[in-house]
Design an enzyme around this catalytic site. Structure first.
Site, PDB file in Angstrom:
ATOM      1  N   GLU A 144       0.832  -1.203   0.000  1.00 60.14           N
ATOM      2  CA  GLU A 144       0.000   0.000   0.000  1.00 60.14           C
ATOM      3  C   GLU A 144       0.871   1.259   0.000  1.00 60.14           C
ATOM      4  O   GLU A 144       0.353   2.366   0.129  1.00 60.14           O
ATOM      5  CB  GLU A 144      -0.956   0.008   1.193  1.00 60.14           C
ATOM      6  CG  GLU A 144      -2.106  -0.982   1.036  1.00 60.14           C
ATOM      7  CD  GLU A 144      -3.122  -0.913   2.147  1.00 60.14           C
ATOM      8  OE1 GLU A 144      -4.229  -1.433   1.935  1.00 60.14           O
ATOM      9  OE2 GLU A 144      -2.819  -0.368   3.230  1.00 60.14           O
ATOM     10  N   THR A 220      -2.487 -17.711   2.976  1.00 58.52           N
ATOM     11  CA  THR A 220      -3.646 -17.683   3.861  1.00 58.52           C
ATOM     12  C   THR A 220      -4.870 -18.149   3.082  1.00 58.52           C
ATOM     13  O   THR A 220      -5.063 -17.784   1.920  1.00 58.52           O
ATOM     14  CB  THR A 220      -3.868 -16.283   4.441  1.00 58.52           C
ATOM     15  OG1 THR A 220      -4.030 -15.336   3.371  1.00 58.52           O
ATOM     16  CG2 THR A 220      -2.667 -15.866   5.293  1.00 58.52           C
ATOM     17  N   LEU A 221      -5.703 -18.943   3.753  1.00 66.04           N
ATOM     18  CA  LEU A 221      -6.814 -19.632   3.087  1.00 66.04           C
ATOM     19  C   LEU A 221      -8.169 -19.270   3.683  1.00 66.04           C
ATOM     20  O   LEU A 221      -9.118 -20.036   3.599  1.00 66.04           O
ATOM     21  CB  LEU A 221      -6.594 -21.146   3.175  1.00 66.04           C
ATOM     22  CG  LEU A 221      -5.266 -21.666   2.616  1.00 66.04           C
ATOM     23  CD1 LEU A 221      -5.046 -23.119   3.011  1.00 66.04           C
ATOM     24  CD2 LEU A 221      -5.222 -21.501   1.090  1.00 66.04           C
ATOM     25  N   GLY A 251      -6.431 -10.866   8.158  1.00 63.54           N
ATOM     26  CA  GLY A 251      -5.174 -11.052   7.438  1.00 63.54           C
ATOM     27  C   GLY A 251      -4.031 -10.274   8.053  1.00 63.54           C
ATOM     28  O   GLY A 251      -2.911 -10.782   8.184  1.00 63.54           O
ATOM     29  N   ASP A 252      -4.303  -9.041   8.464  1.00 62.39           N
ATOM     30  CA  ASP A 252      -3.254  -8.233   9.087  1.00 62.39           C
ATOM     31  C   ASP A 252      -2.878  -8.783  10.456  1.00 62.39           C
ATOM     32  O   ASP A 252      -1.699  -8.740  10.850  1.00 62.39           O
ATOM     33  CB  ASP A 252      -3.711  -6.785   9.215  1.00 62.39           C
ATOM     34  CG  ASP A 252      -3.815  -6.087   7.867  1.00 62.39           C
ATOM     35  OD1 ASP A 252      -3.105  -6.513   6.934  1.00 62.39           O
ATOM     36  OD2 ASP A 252      -4.594  -5.134   7.747  1.00 62.39           O
ATOM     37  N   GLY A 287     -14.126  -3.889  13.092  1.00 55.74           N
ATOM     38  CA  GLY A 287     -12.943  -3.045  12.975  1.00 55.74           C
ATOM     39  C   GLY A 287     -11.692  -3.877  12.845  1.00 55.74           C
ATOM     40  O   GLY A 287     -11.587  -4.977  13.398  1.00 55.74           O
TER      41      GLY A 287
END
Length: 313
Positions: A144, A220-221, A251-252, A287
């Site tokens: 990003e 990641t799945l 994910g983060d 969030g």
């Protein structure tokens, strides 16, 4: 965050997340009413930094906000979260990044990112944090921010360099050659590797060997967990069953927790399991950062899982 040298240096984005909850995600051309609206601090770089800090690591974030009120707010939120913002600079003339997030009742989401000040992060900003990059056991970056900044981070990393290539794009060989651990989802895998993820994960080693990648690869799945491919072997870790409210930050959280474990010199399979459990805990609140767990919470989840499946871990 305790005092001492940086354990994890994150080079990445900082956003304000504008989150609307809806009954279902709109179809193209469709307008749907919001059921609620909230504003959070976000951005992949900031989220991953918060995830690792909440797990007890000393984390420094290298990035840019705007000179607006939103930039001051996210800077304060990061500092409260235990993240060192010494190298979180201010870009004049550009607004702090934004993410517009829609979250449906089934916890699926759609996200639009407005880069803002993140697009201005450059090699000079990264060079100013060279001491943190040298000290850190793990340097972590995403996409990003400009690739030039990411490449500068990879060159400056003395420890393990972890790259999350999101949003996905084709990457220069020079950058991929510097990566120690590549963490990506199924969509990102297809873009970066150039072919779809194999249906049989046992085919991952052959698949990745053909691509020329020499680093460890973590895929990641989603609700199925994650897979690690390293040295020709594949390890798959499935998540515990948990109630799901919002998957936005999962994910983060996974990547921040993986960096946490690697910085503590855990082996990649153990780090994978730690990260899967951390991510599963994060989906219980609205969030990206709200539900990110502490080390004690992840440890308790691992202990419950060992008891449930009867297999010593």
């Amino acid at each position: 965050m305790s005092s001492g040298r940086t354990e994890i240096a994150v080079v990445g984005s900082v956003n304000v997340d504008l989150v609307a909850t809806v009954a279902r995600l709109p179809l193209p051309g469709q307008t749907v009413p919001a059921l609620g609206f909230e504003q959070f601090s976000g951005g992949k770089g900031a989220n991953q930094a918060v995830a690792a800090a909440r797990l007890g690591r000393r984390v420094a974030l290298v990035g840019l906000t705007g000179s607006d009120a939103e930039g001051a707010a996210v800077r304060a939120a990061l500092a409260r979260g235990g993240v060192d913002v010494t190298h979180l600079g201010v870009a004049d003339g550009a607004p702090t990044g934004r993410a517009i997030v829609l979250v449906a009742d089934d916890a699926e989401n759609s996200i639009v990112v407005v880069a803002g000040s993140n697009a201005l992060l450059g090699e000079v900003d990264v060079a100013a944090a060279s001491e943190e990059l040298r000290d850190a056991a793990v340097v972590l970056a995403q996409l990003e921010v400009p690739v030039d900044a990411v490449l500068a981070a990879a060159r400056g990393a003395a420890g393990t360099f972890v790259l999350n290539p999101a949003p996905a794009r084709e990457l220069p060989d020079e950058l991929l050659d510097l990566v120690d651990v590549l963490v990506l989802n199924e969509v990102e895998y297809e873009v970066v590797i150039g072919r779809p993820l194999p249906a049989d994960l046992a085919d991952l080693p052959a698949h990745l060997a053909q691509s020329g990648l020499r680093c460890a690869v973590v895929v990641t799945l989603g609700g199925r967990g994650a897979a690690l491919c390293q040295d020709g072997a594949v390890v798959v870790e499935t998540p515990p069953h948990v109630p799901v409210v919002d998957t936005t930050g999962a994910g983060d959280t996974f990547i921040g927790a993986l960096a946490d474990a690697l910085s503590r010199h855990e082996g990649p399979p153990a780090a994978l399991r730690w990260a899967v459990h951390a991510a599963s805990l994060s989906v219980g609140a609205l969030g990206a950062t709200t539900g990110m767990p502490t080390s004690d919470q992840v440890g308790a989840s691992l202990a419950r899982s060992s008891t449930d499946d009867g297999v010593p871990r």
